[in-house]
Scaffold this motif. Structure first.
Motif, short mmCIF file in Angstrom:
data_model
loop_
_atom_site.label_atom_id
_atom_site.label_comp_id
_atom_site.label_asym_id
_atom_site.label_seq_id
_atom_site.Cartn_x
_atom_site.Cartn_y
_atom_site.Cartn_z
N ILE A 33 36.64 -17.60 7.65
CA ILE A 33 35.47 -18.28 7.85
C ILE A 33 35.55 -19.43 6.92
CG2 ILE A 33 33.05 -18.41 7.90
CD1 ILE A 33 34.04 -16.69 9.84
N MET A 34 35.41 -20.65 7.37
CA MET A 34 35.50 -21.88 6.50
C MET A 34 34.23 -22.72 6.98
SD MET A 34 38.89 -23.66 7.95
CE MET A 34 38.89 -24.59 9.64
N THR A 35 34.18 -23.83 6.29
CA THR A 35 33.23 -24.79 6.59
C THR A 35 33.69 -25.62 7.60
OG1 THR A 35 34.00 -26.51 4.78
CG2 THR A 35 32.31 -24.62 4.17
N ASN A 36 32.55 -26.41 8.27
CA ASN A 36 33.03 -27.13 9.35
C ASN A 36 33.58 -28.51 8.92
OD1 ASN A 36 31.89 -25.73 11.39
ND2 ASN A 36 30.46 -27.11 12.00
N GLY A 37 33.28 -28.74 7.79
CA GLY A 37 34.01 -29.98 7.01
C GLY A 37 35.49 -30.06 6.84
N ALA A 38 35.97 -28.77 6.67
CA ALA A 38 37.41 -28.55 6.43
C ALA A 38 37.91 -28.62 7.69
CB ALA A 38 37.72 -27.02 5.95
N ALA A 39 37.34 -28.77 8.81
CA ALA A 39 37.91 -28.91 10.25
C ALA A 39 38.21 -30.19 10.65
CB ALA A 39 36.89 -27.93 11.21
N PHE A 40 37.52 -31.22 9.86
CA PHE A 40 37.51 -32.69 10.53
C PHE A 40 37.73 -33.71 9.48
CE2 PHE A 40 32.97 -31.89 10.44
CZ PHE A 40 32.53 -32.93 9.70
N ASN A 41 37.56 -33.33 8.21
CA ASN A 41 37.18 -34.09 7.21
C ASN A 41 38.71 -35.05 6.68
OD1 ASN A 41 38.49 -32.66 5.19
ND2 ASN A 41 36.61 -31.73 4.44
N LYS A 42 38.41 -36.13 6.21
CA LYS A 42 39.68 -36.90 5.93
C LYS A 42 40.41 -36.32 4.70
CE LYS A 42 41.95 -40.69 7.11
NZ LYS A 42 42.09 -41.16 8.60
N PRO A 43 39.92 -35.66 3.63
CA PRO A 43 40.82 -35.28 2.35
C PRO A 43 41.55 -33.67 2.97
CG PRO A 43 38.44 -35.68 1.60
CD PRO A 43 38.59 -35.78 3.25
N ASP A 44 41.27 -33.30 4.10
CA ASP A 44 41.86 -32.21 4.54
C ASP A 44 42.88 -32.27 5.80
OD1 ASP A 44 40.90 -30.16 2.71
OD2 ASP A 44 39.03 -29.68 3.98
N MET A 45 42.90 -33.48 6.15
CA MET A 45 43.78 -33.79 7.27
C MET A 45 45.31 -33.40 7.04
SD MET A 45 44.66 -37.49 9.21
CE MET A 45 46.08 -37.72 8.25
N TYR A 46 45.78 -33.78 5.86
CA TYR A 46 47.18 -33.40 5.68
C TYR A 46 47.35 -31.92 5.87
CZ TYR A 46 51.70 -32.65 3.01
OH TYR A 46 52.78 -32.16 2.80
N MET A 47 46.59 -31.13 5.27
CA MET A 47 46.63 -29.42 5.30
C MET A 47 46.37 -29.07 6.60
SD MET A 47 47.41 -28.59 2.31
CE MET A 47 46.80 -26.70 2.16
N ARG A 48 45.63 -29.71 7.53
CA ARG A 48 45.20 -29.35 9.05
C ARG A 48 46.72 -29.69 9.68
NH1 ARG A 48 40.30 -31.91 8.31
NH2 ARG A 48 41.10 -33.86 9.63
N GLN A 49 47.46 -30.71 9.27
CA GLN A 49 48.62 -31.26 9.80
C GLN A 49 49.53 -30.17 9.70
OE1 GLN A 49 50.12 -34.86 8.38
NE2 GLN A 49 51.86 -34.69 9.63
#
Length: 383
Positions: free
Chosen positions: A66-82
């Motif tokens: 379970i994570m925050t919604n921000g981690a699903a779309f925010n700019k600072p986390d984009m590299y990790m999502r990628q």
């Protein structure tokens, strides 16, 4: 420290951790996964926990977090999502309703990890909840069955997103971003008709206070509060300044440019700045200054689009954030706008300007009526 032998993992880790205590964890994960130091140093603690989960998961295992919604779309986390998406670690993402936790009302996201995934199933379950109390929501058996059915069989609230689609959308993991995409026939990128876009001046309040004037001058400033219903309202107080400091010169709004709010207060605000030649208008605060290439688009036509239901949807779709929506320069440029021939645009623009003029007349009448109502008792009695 990081056992790699688990078949199943569930993690409901704490949200929003910060501080130097995480530095050692960042360095270890950076070395293990070969991550770029500049990106992992900026990512949220959510993705540090997610990386630990993947490190501890068997090749045939499955994990849920379970994570925050921000981690699903925010700019600072984009590299990790990628990194997670391109390496096939993300199987599914379920966007959950708000207020499921006693300690916070924020909406959260459930993410399912496994190996060798080529697509990601996204589920919008934000409205699938039962009301337990005024401040707390819960997932009933029916809600849970609905979510499980979406995961297994798909449906209207579900979309399978390919890596190619992920790349085009900054690896956004919010289902609504793909399910609610505005449809614009024969649309063009707004950036194609923009000559220049810049952020309004973030002038220090003390500087602005030092040059404010109660007397009319050649310079006036506008902030977000002055942009309302597609028009600029600077009658109240006039907002004059005595001089134009060099630091503010580049924030003078060119004639017929559009100012657009960086943040949404329910919706994004915008207006065409059309001042007389006796005044220079400086945009301050959270405003973008957008100069339109008038050989391609009429500014009032663009404003008519932004003021429409379709335009509001396009701006909302391009924005990020949960509690407060914000929109970046790149996101503004990426908005798809309908762009008929210039002559057709001008017809619509003229009608929109006529509507603005009518609104201005009615607003002045309303102001007089309100003033008459407020002073009625004084004028009719000796009180």
């Amino acid at each position: 420290k990081y056992p790699e032998s688990y078949d199943k993992i569930f993690s409901n880790y704490p949200f929003g951790l910060r501080g130097s205590d995480l530095d050692e964890c960042r360095h270890e994960l950076q070395d293990h996964f070969g991550l770029d130091s500049s990106y992992i140093s900026r990512c949220s603690s959510d993705w540090l926990f997610n990386a630990i989960i993947i490190r501890s998961l068997k090749e045939t295992g499955k994990a849920v977090a379970i994570m925050t919604n921000g981690a699903a779309f925010n700019k600072p986390d984009m590299y990790m999502r990628q990194y997670f998406a391109e390496n096939g670690y993300i199987e599914a993402v379920i966007n959950l309703p708000p207020a499921l936790f006693i300690e916070t009302a924020i909406p959260t996201t459930m993410i399912v990890f496994s190996h060798n995934n080529t697509t990601i199933r996204l589920v919008n379950a934000e409205n699938s909840f039962s009301k337990e109390s005024r401040r707390l929501n819960t997932l009933s058996e029916d809600n849970i069955r609905f979510i499980l059915d979406c995961l297994k069989n798909g449906g209207d609230n579900t979309i399978d997103v390919s890596m190619a689609d992920m790349r085009e959308h900054d690896y956004n993991l919010m289902a609504s971003h793909y399910l609610e995409k505005p449809v614009v026939e024969n649309g063009v990128c707004f950036g194609d008709v923009i000559k220049n876009i810049a952020r309004g001046s973030q002038v220090k309040p003390e500087l602005l206070e030092s040059i404010k004037s109660v007397m009319p001058s050649n310079y006036r400033f506008i902030s977000l509060a002055n942009v309302s219903n597609g028009s600029i309202d600077i009658e109240e107080g006039q907002q004059y300044i005595t001089e134009l400091p060099k630091a503010l010169e580049k924030f003078v709004v060119p004639e017929n440019s559009i100012v657009l709010s960086k943040m949404a207060s329910s919706t994004f605000r915008s207006a065409v700045v059309n001042s007389d030649n006796d005044h220079s208008i400086i945009a301050t605060g959270n405003l973008y200054i957008i100069e339109i290439d008038e050989s391609k688009a009429d500014p009032y036509y663009i404003q008519a689009f932004f003021d429409s239901i379709a335009g509001e949807a396009a701006l909302s779709y391009a924005s990020g954030g949960t509690a407060i929506k914000t929109i970046s320069v790149e996101a503004v440029k990426s908005i798809l706008i309908p762009l008929p021939p210039l002559e057709e645009q001008k017809v619509i623009a003229q009608k929109y300007q006529a509507a603005l003029d009518e609104y201005a007349v009615l607003k002045r009448k309303m102001k007089k009526v309100l003033e008459r109502k407020r002073t009625l008792l004084d004028s009719e009695t000796n009180i």
